[in-house]
Design an enzyme around this catalytic site. Structure first.
Site, PDB file in Angstrom:
ATOM      1  N   CYS A   4       0.843  -1.203   0.000  1.00  0.00           N
ATOM      2  CA  CYS A   4       0.000   0.000   0.000  1.00  0.00           C
ATOM      3  C   CYS A   4       0.877   1.253   0.000  1.00  0.00           C
ATOM      4  O   CYS A   4       1.739   1.421   0.875  1.00  0.00           O
ATOM      5  CB  CYS A   4      -0.915  -0.022   1.222  1.00  0.00           C
ATOM      6  SG  CYS A   4      -1.798   1.521   1.509  1.00  0.00           S
ATOM      7  N   CYS A   7       0.631   3.194   3.288  1.00  0.00           N
ATOM      8  CA  CYS A   7       1.349   2.527   4.377  1.00  0.00           C
ATOM      9  C   CYS A   7       2.855   2.740   4.224  1.00  0.00           C
ATOM     10  O   CYS A   7       3.569   2.888   5.222  1.00  0.00           O
ATOM     11  CB  CYS A   7       1.019   1.040   4.410  1.00  0.00           C
ATOM     12  SG  CYS A   7      -0.608   0.664   5.133  1.00  0.00           S
ATOM     13  N   HIS A  46      -4.139   0.635   8.585  1.00  0.00           N
ATOM     14  CA  HIS A  46      -4.694   0.463   7.238  1.00  0.00           C
ATOM     15  C   HIS A  46      -6.146   0.000   7.291  1.00  0.00           C
ATOM     16  O   HIS A  46      -6.452  -1.076   7.804  1.00  0.00           O
ATOM     17  CB  HIS A  46      -3.870  -0.567   6.450  1.00  0.00           C
ATOM     18  CG  HIS A  46      -4.377  -0.767   5.057  1.00  0.00           C
ATOM     19  ND1 HIS A  46      -3.844  -0.134   3.964  1.00  0.00           N
ATOM     20  CD2 HIS A  46      -5.407  -1.512   4.586  1.00  0.00           C
ATOM     21  CE1 HIS A  46      -4.508  -0.465   2.883  1.00  0.00           C
ATOM     22  NE2 HIS A  46      -5.471  -1.314   3.235  1.00  0.00           N
ATOM     23  N   GLY A  93     -13.801   7.694  -7.815  1.00  0.00           N
ATOM     24  CA  GLY A  93     -12.461   8.009  -8.290  1.00  0.00           C
ATOM     25  C   GLY A  93     -11.361   7.630  -7.314  1.00  0.00           C
ATOM     26  O   GLY A  93     -10.210   8.030  -7.482  1.00  0.00           O
ATOM     27  N   HIS A  98      -6.449   2.967   0.726  1.00  0.00           N
ATOM     28  CA  HIS A  98      -6.167   3.169   2.159  1.00  0.00           C
ATOM     29  C   HIS A  98      -6.995   4.392   2.539  1.00  0.00           C
ATOM     30  O   HIS A  98      -6.798   5.474   1.955  1.00  0.00           O
ATOM     31  CB  HIS A  98      -4.658   3.407   2.350  1.00  0.00           C
ATOM     32  CG  HIS A  98      -4.230   3.665   3.778  1.00  0.00           C
ATOM     33  ND1 HIS A  98      -3.176   2.972   4.361  1.00  0.00           N
ATOM     34  CD2 HIS A  98      -4.669   4.541   4.706  1.00  0.00           C
ATOM     35  CE1 HIS A  98      -2.996   3.413   5.603  1.00  0.00           C
ATOM     36  NE2 HIS A  98      -3.888   4.372   5.827  1.00  0.00           N
ATOM     37  N   HIS A 100      -8.584   7.644   3.267  1.00  0.00           N
ATOM     38  CA  HIS A 100      -7.937   8.952   3.355  1.00  0.00           C
ATOM     39  C   HIS A 100      -8.960  10.049   3.104  1.00  0.00           C
ATOM     40  O   HIS A 100      -9.925   9.863   2.366  1.00  0.00           O
ATOM     41  CB  HIS A 100      -6.781   9.072   2.353  1.00  0.00           C
ATOM     42  CG  HIS A 100      -7.164   8.810   0.939  1.00  0.00           C
ATOM     43  ND1 HIS A 100      -7.279   7.529   0.426  1.00  0.00           N
ATOM     44  CD2 HIS A 100      -7.463   9.645  -0.087  1.00  0.00           C
ATOM     45  CE1 HIS A 100      -7.626   7.604  -0.842  1.00  0.00           C
ATOM     46  NE2 HIS A 100      -7.754   8.882  -1.188  1.00  0.00           N
TER      47      HIS A 100
HETATM   48  P1  5GP Z   1      -8.020   9.145  -4.290  1.00  0.00           P
HETATM   49  O1  5GP Z   1      -8.265   9.336  -5.754  1.00  0.00           O
HETATM   50  O2  5GP Z   1      -7.658   7.724  -3.967  1.00  0.00           O
HETATM   51  O3  5GP Z   1      -9.145   9.670  -3.441  1.00  0.00           O
HETATM   52  O4  5GP Z   1      -6.797  10.080  -3.930  1.00  0.00           O
HETATM   53  C1  5GP Z   1      -5.482   9.642  -3.800  1.00  0.00           C
HETATM   54  C2  5GP Z   1      -4.617  10.871  -3.734  1.00  0.00           C
HETATM   55  O5  5GP Z   1      -3.323  10.505  -3.318  1.00  0.00           O
HETATM   56  C3  5GP Z   1      -4.472  11.603  -5.091  1.00  0.00           C
HETATM   57  O6  5GP Z   1      -4.922  12.943  -4.947  1.00  0.00           O
HETATM   58  C4  5GP Z   1      -2.995  11.507  -5.396  1.00  0.00           C
HETATM   59  O7  5GP Z   1      -2.482  12.675  -6.007  1.00  0.00           O
HETATM   60  C5  5GP Z   1      -2.378  11.260  -4.032  1.00  0.00           C
HETATM   61  N1  5GP Z   1      -1.157  10.471  -4.073  1.00  0.00           N
HETATM   62  C6  5GP Z   1      -1.013   9.277  -4.697  1.00  0.00           C
HETATM   63  N2  5GP Z   1       0.240   8.808  -4.507  1.00  0.00           N
HETATM   64  C7  5GP Z   1       0.878   9.732  -3.734  1.00  0.00           C
HETATM   65  C8  5GP Z   1       2.204   9.813  -3.210  1.00  0.00           C
HETATM   66  O8  5GP Z   1       3.046   8.928  -3.387  1.00  0.00           O
HETATM   67  N3  5GP Z   1       2.499  10.903  -2.465  1.00  0.00           N
HETATM   68  C9  5GP Z   1       1.584  11.892  -2.215  1.00  0.00           C
HETATM   69  N4  5GP Z   1       1.985  12.939  -1.484  1.00  0.00           N
HETATM   70  N5  5GP Z   1       0.328  11.844  -2.705  1.00  0.00           N
HETATM   71  C10 5GP Z   1      -0.023  10.779  -3.452  1.00  0.00           C
HETATM   72 ZN    ZN Z   2      -2.301   1.234   3.712  1.00  0.00          ZN
END
Ligand code: 5GP
Ligand code: ZN
Length: 114
Positions: A4, A7, A46, A93, A98, A100
């Site tokens: 993950c 994680c 997680h 989307g 994990h 968030h």
């Molecule tokens: P989701 O689309 O799952 O709600 O949002 C995931 C968010 O995590 C996205 O806005 C993406 O830009 C961010 N993200 C994904 N990988 C990383 C990373 O490695 N570092 C950081 N700082 N943000 C990440």
């Molecule tokens: Zn995780």
């Protein structure tokens, strides 16, 4: 979970720009910001999504919400307003499985969301 991304951020295996951290929660800057302020808050344990958090783990959710409140106060987002978004599942989307919360601020945020 070992594979993950979030994680790995918690474990320090992937670097991030942290803006808040305590025993339960980490908040860092989104790598691909969609607003002038775009933070990601994650519980350190997680869970894939809200609907995966068992009843006996709700203390983590209480601490998570407390950390969100502390973060928006510390980052001076209260007066201008902010939005907290938790995507869950395909149509939302959600990319990272994990749990968030996105914290978005610094511009007018349209409603309803796209
Ligand atoms: P989701 O689309 O799952 O709600 O949002 C995931 C968010 O995590 C996205 O806005 C993406 O830009 C961010 N993200 C994904 N990988 C990383 C990373 O490695 N570092 C950081 N700082 N943000 C990440
Ligand atoms: Zn995780």
């Amino acid at each position: 979970m070992s594979d993950c991304i979030f994680c790995k951020i918690i474990a320090g295996q992937i670097p991030s720009t942290k803006v808040y951290e305590d025993e339960w929660t980490l908040v860092f800057k989104d790598i691909n910001p969609v607003a002038p302020t775009h933070l990601v808050a994650i519980p350190k344990e997680h869970f894939a999504a809200i609907h995966d958090v068992p009843a006996h783990k709700m203390e983590a959710m209480q601490k998570f919400l407390e950390a969100l409140g502390t973060t928006v106060r510390e980052q001076n987002l209260v007066s201008g307003g902010y939005r907290v978004v938790i995507n869950s599942g395909e149509h939302s989307g959600q990319l990272v499985p994990h749990l968030h919360a996105h914290i978005l601020a610094g511009r007018d945020l349209s409603w309803p969301p796209g």
